[in-house]
Design a protein around this motif. Sequence first.
Motif, PDB file in Angstrom:
ATOM      1  N   GLN A  49     -98.624  -9.789  31.224  1.00 43.28           N
ATOM      2  CA  GLN A  49     -97.771 -10.454  30.243  1.00 43.28           C
ATOM      3  C   GLN A  49     -97.149  -9.461  29.266  1.00 43.28           C
ATOM      4  O   GLN A  49     -95.972  -9.571  28.911  1.00 43.28           O
ATOM      5  CB  GLN A  49     -98.548 -11.523  29.466  1.00 43.28           C
ATOM      6  N   GLU A  50     -97.929  -8.472  28.831  1.00 43.39           N
ATOM      7  CA  GLU A  50     -97.384  -7.453  27.930  1.00 43.39           C
ATOM      8  C   GLU A  50     -96.263  -6.687  28.611  1.00 43.39           C
ATOM      9  O   GLU A  50     -95.260  -6.330  27.974  1.00 43.39           O
ATOM     10  CB  GLU A  50     -98.489  -6.500  27.485  1.00 43.39           C
ATOM     11  N   LEU A  51     -96.434  -6.440  29.894  1.00 45.33           N
ATOM     12  CA  LEU A  51     -95.392  -5.743  30.645  1.00 45.33           C
ATOM     13  C   LEU A  51     -94.154  -6.625  30.784  1.00 45.33           C
ATOM     14  O   LEU A  51     -93.020  -6.165  30.596  1.00 45.33           O
ATOM     15  CB  LEU A  51     -95.926  -5.348  32.019  1.00 45.33           C
ATOM     16  N   LEU A  52     -94.364  -7.895  31.083  1.00 47.14           N
ATOM     17  CA  LEU A  52     -93.240  -8.831  31.199  1.00 47.14           C
ATOM     18  C   LEU A  52     -92.483  -8.965  29.881  1.00 47.14           C
ATOM     19  O   LEU A  52     -91.260  -9.145  29.875  1.00 47.14           O
ATOM     20  CB  LEU A  52     -93.744 -10.200  31.659  1.00 47.14           C
ATOM     21  N   ASP A  53     -93.216  -8.885  28.769  1.00 51.13           N
ATOM     22  CA  ASP A  53     -92.570  -8.996  27.455  1.00 51.13           C
ATOM     23  C   ASP A  53     -91.533  -7.903  27.224  1.00 51.13           C
ATOM     24  O   ASP A  53     -90.576  -8.084  26.453  1.00 51.13           O
ATOM     25  CB  ASP A  53     -93.618  -8.959  26.337  1.00 51.13           C
ATOM     26  N   GLN A  54     -91.724  -6.752  27.894  1.00 52.12           N
ATOM     27  CA  GLN A  54     -90.770  -5.660  27.740  1.00 52.12           C
ATOM     28  C   GLN A  54     -89.388  -6.053  28.266  1.00 52.12           C
ATOM     29  O   GLN A  54     -88.365  -5.508  27.830  1.00 52.12           O
ATOM     30  CB  GLN A  54     -91.256  -4.414  28.497  1.00 52.12           C
ATOM     31  N   TYR A  55     -89.361  -6.991  29.196  1.00 49.40           N
ATOM     32  CA  TYR A  55     -88.098  -7.350  29.835  1.00 49.40           C
ATOM     33  C   TYR A  55     -87.224  -8.262  28.977  1.00 49.40           C
ATOM     34  O   TYR A  55     -86.091  -8.555  29.353  1.00 49.40           O
ATOM     35  CB  TYR A  55     -88.371  -7.986  31.206  1.00 49.40           C
ATOM     36  N   ILE A  56     -87.744  -8.692  27.834  1.00 45.08           N
ATOM     37  CA  ILE A  56     -86.890  -9.423  26.894  1.00 45.08           C
ATOM     38  C   ILE A  56     -85.734  -8.517  26.469  1.00 45.08           C
ATOM     39  O   ILE A  56     -84.568  -8.932  26.437  1.00 45.08           O
ATOM     40  CB  ILE A  56     -87.705  -9.887  25.662  1.00 45.08           C
ATOM     41  N   ASP A  57     -86.073  -7.264  26.154  1.00 45.37           N
ATOM     42  CA  ASP A  57     -85.042  -6.294  25.772  1.00 45.37           C
ATOM     43  C   ASP A  57     -84.114  -5.982  26.942  1.00 45.37           C
ATOM     44  O   ASP A  57     -82.896  -5.836  26.763  1.00 45.37           O
ATOM     45  CB  ASP A  57     -85.686  -4.998  25.280  1.00 45.37           C
ATOM     46  N   HIS A  58     -84.668  -5.870  28.142  1.00 46.44           N
ATOM     47  CA  HIS A  58     -83.851  -5.548  29.310  1.00 46.44           C
ATOM     48  C   HIS A  58     -82.792  -6.628  29.551  1.00 46.44           C
ATOM     49  O   HIS A  58     -81.643  -6.318  29.886  1.00 46.44           O
ATOM     50  CB  HIS A  58     -84.734  -5.405  30.549  1.00 46.44           C
ATOM     51  N   ARG A  59     -83.183  -7.887  29.374  1.00 47.67           N
ATOM     52  CA  ARG A  59     -82.223  -8.982  29.571  1.00 47.67           C
ATOM     53  C   ARG A  59     -81.140  -8.958  28.492  1.00 47.67           C
ATOM     54  O   ARG A  59     -79.977  -9.280  28.755  1.00 47.67           O
ATOM     55  CB  ARG A  59     -82.971 -10.318  29.592  1.00 47.67           C
ATOM     56  N   GLU A  60     -81.519  -8.570  27.284  1.00 43.72           N
ATOM     57  CA  GLU A  60     -80.540  -8.433  26.199  1.00 43.72           C
ATOM     58  C   GLU A  60     -79.562  -7.305  26.507  1.00 43.72           C
ATOM     59  O   GLU A  60     -78.353  -7.434  26.271  1.00 43.72           O
ATOM     60  CB  GLU A  60     -81.268  -8.155  24.883  1.00 43.72           C
ATOM     61  N   VAL A  61     -80.084  -6.202  27.049  1.00 36.70           N
ATOM     62  CA  VAL A  61     -79.225  -5.073  27.418  1.00 36.70           C
ATOM     63  C   VAL A  61     -78.242  -5.497  28.504  1.00 36.70           C
ATOM     64  O   VAL A  61     -77.044  -5.184  28.428  1.00 36.70           O
ATOM     65  CB  VAL A  61     -80.081  -3.881  27.913  1.00 36.70           C
ATOM     66  N   LEU A  62     -78.734  -6.208  29.511  1.00 37.66           N
ATOM     67  CA  LEU A  62     -77.853  -6.648  30.588  1.00 37.66           C
ATOM     68  C   LEU A  62     -76.751  -7.558  30.058  1.00 37.66           C
ATOM     69  O   LEU A  62     -75.574  -7.406  30.429  1.00 37.66           O
ATOM     70  CB  LEU A  62     -78.667  -7.388  31.655  1.00 37.66           C
ATOM     71  N   ASP A  63     -77.104  -8.480  29.177  1.00 39.14           N
ATOM     72  CA  ASP A  63     -76.101  -9.389  28.609  1.00 39.14           C
ATOM     73  C   ASP A  63     -75.035  -8.605  27.842  1.00 39.14           C
ATOM     74  O   ASP A  63     -73.838  -8.894  27.956  1.00 39.14           O
ATOM     75  CB  ASP A  63     -76.787 -10.402  27.692  1.00 39.14           C
ATOM     76  N   ALA A  64     -75.479  -7.624  27.065  1.00 40.67           N
ATOM     77  CA  ALA A  64     -74.528  -6.814  26.286  1.00 40.67           C
ATOM     78  C   ALA A  64     -73.611  -6.011  27.207  1.00 40.67           C
ATOM     79  O   ALA A  64     -72.401  -5.910  26.961  1.00 40.67           O
ATOM     80  CB  ALA A  64     -75.286  -5.878  25.348  1.00 40.67           C
ATOM     81  N   ILE A  65     -74.171  -5.442  28.268  1.00 38.43           N
ATOM     82  CA  ILE A  65     -73.366  -4.649  29.202  1.00 38.43           C
ATOM     83  C   ILE A  65     -72.343  -5.534  29.910  1.00 38.43           C
ATOM     84  O   ILE A  65     -71.183  -5.147  30.080  1.00 38.43           O
ATOM     85  CB  ILE A  65     -74.280  -3.924  30.208  1.00 38.43           C
ATOM     86  N   LYS A  66     -72.771  -6.718  30.310  1.00 40.92           N
ATOM     87  CA  LYS A  66     -71.855  -7.639  30.987  1.00 40.92           C
ATOM     88  C   LYS A  66     -70.682  -7.999  30.082  1.00 40.92           C
ATOM     89  O   LYS A  66     -69.556  -8.219  30.558  1.00 40.92           O
ATOM     90  CB  LYS A  66     -72.605  -8.908  31.415  1.00 40.92           C
ATOM     91  N   LYS A  67     -70.926  -8.060  28.772  1.00 38.89           N
ATOM     92  CA  LYS A  67     -69.884  -8.417  27.814  1.00 38.89           C
ATOM     93  C   LYS A  67     -69.156  -7.193  27.250  1.00 38.89           C
ATOM     94  O   LYS A  67     -68.383  -7.297  26.303  1.00 38.89           O
ATOM     95  CB  LYS A  67     -70.497  -9.234  26.676  1.00 38.89           C
ATOM     96  N   LYS A  68     -69.466  -6.024  27.852  1.00 43.38           N
ATOM     97  CA  LYS A  68     -68.840  -4.762  27.433  1.00 43.38           C
ATOM     98  C   LYS A  68     -69.098  -4.445  25.965  1.00 43.38           C
ATOM     99  O   LYS A  68     -68.273  -3.807  25.299  1.00 43.38           O
ATOM    100  CB  LYS A  68     -67.318  -4.799  27.688  1.00 43.38           C
ATOM    101  N   ASP A  69     -70.256  -4.882  25.468  1.00 44.59           N
ATOM    102  CA  ASP A  69     -70.633  -4.645  24.072  1.00 44.59           C
ATOM    103  C   ASP A  69     -71.554  -3.422  24.016  1.00 44.59           C
ATOM    104  O   ASP A  69     -72.775  -3.537  24.026  1.00 44.59           O
ATOM    105  CB  ASP A  69     -71.342  -5.882  23.509  1.00 44.59           C
ATOM    106  N   GLY A  70     -70.931  -2.244  23.997  1.00 49.39           N
ATOM    107  CA  GLY A  70     -71.693  -1.010  24.044  1.00 49.39           C
ATOM    108  C   GLY A  70     -72.600  -0.818  22.855  1.00 49.39           C
ATOM    109  O   GLY A  70     -73.711  -0.299  22.987  1.00 49.39           O
ATOM    110  N   ARG A  71     -72.155  -1.227  21.701  1.00 53.11           N
ATOM    111  CA  ARG A  71     -72.969  -1.048  20.493  1.00 53.11           C
ATOM    112  C   ARG A  71     -74.265  -1.857  20.591  1.00 53.11           C
ATOM    113  O   ARG A  71     -75.338  -1.349  20.278  1.00 53.11           O
ATOM    114  CB  ARG A  71     -72.177  -1.457  19.262  1.00 53.11           C
ATOM    115  N   ARG A  72     -74.149  -3.121  21.038  1.00 50.44           N
ATOM    116  CA  ARG A  72     -75.352  -3.953  21.146  1.00 50.44           C
ATOM    117  C   ARG A  72     -76.270  -3.438  22.245  1.00 50.44           C
ATOM    118  O   ARG A  72     -77.491  -3.427  22.075  1.00 50.44           O
ATOM    119  CB  ARG A  72     -74.967  -5.414  21.411  1.00 50.44           C
ATOM    120  N   ALA A  73     -75.700  -2.997  23.356  1.00 50.68           N
ATOM    121  CA  ALA A  73     -76.517  -2.447  24.442  1.00 50.68           C
ATOM    122  C   ALA A  73     -77.286  -1.220  23.960  1.00 50.68           C
ATOM    123  O   ALA A  73     -78.492  -1.074  24.207  1.00 50.68           O
ATOM    124  CB  ALA A  73     -75.646  -2.095  25.637  1.00 50.68           C
ATOM    125  N   GLY A  74     -76.592  -0.331  23.242  1.00 48.38           N
ATOM    126  CA  GLY A  74     -77.231   0.878  22.736  1.00 48.38           C
ATOM    127  C   GLY A  74     -78.284   0.585  21.688  1.00 48.38           C
ATOM    128  O   GLY A  74     -79.380   1.161  21.712  1.00 48.38           O
TER     129      GLY A  74
END
Length: 208
Positions: A168-193
């Motif tokens: 579960q602790e490992l899975l919790d790390q993927y909350i950030d990964h999903r946020e990064v993917l959403d930002a990249i899809k929307k071309k929001d470099g600042r939020r991804a970074g």
Amino acid sequence: MTFRKDEAYKDLRYRIITHDLKPMESLNEKTLMDQYGLGRTPMREVLLQLQRDGLIQRFSRSGTIVSPVDIHAYKQNIEIRTVLEGLAGDLAARNISAVQLNALEQILEQVSALEKMESDNIKELMQCEFDFHNLVYEATHNPKLIAILQELHAVSARFWHYQIFSKQELLDQYIDHREVLDAIKKKDGRRAGDTLKHHIQNVLKKLG
């Protein structure tokens, strides 16, 4: 059992990161060739990549050892990585290809599938984490930045492994990964970074 070269590399990397192969432990090239069913040239290419990752050290006369672990060097590693991960997120959002974006989505789909399984799947989840970060790095299309971040990521993963105590602790790390993917899809470099920097800083906070 015969491994492909990339499989042998991933398996050895995992064994070093999880301390199955201990810091300062000697590695015998011939023994590894026999274990993985590889010839001398592909085995040396695997070892060369692990050396580039900072996970092993090779000496002309005394052979090959697993790199020692230094907490102070690790903290310095994280300080550098935090800044560069932010840059990688920004560049990836601007430069990512459709193929790479699809690959990122597939990684997180695989994570969702692993989450539903009863078994721990720690090794598979860790590989997904590696693959996600490496794809973000590759999406920058900056070879120098890619090489630096791959080395920093591999070294920091040895400490990161011991900060994650459950699936579960490992899975919790993927909350950030999903946020990064959403930002990249929307071309929001600042939020991804910013999300990637936040992700790495949280790892450092765990050390106290």
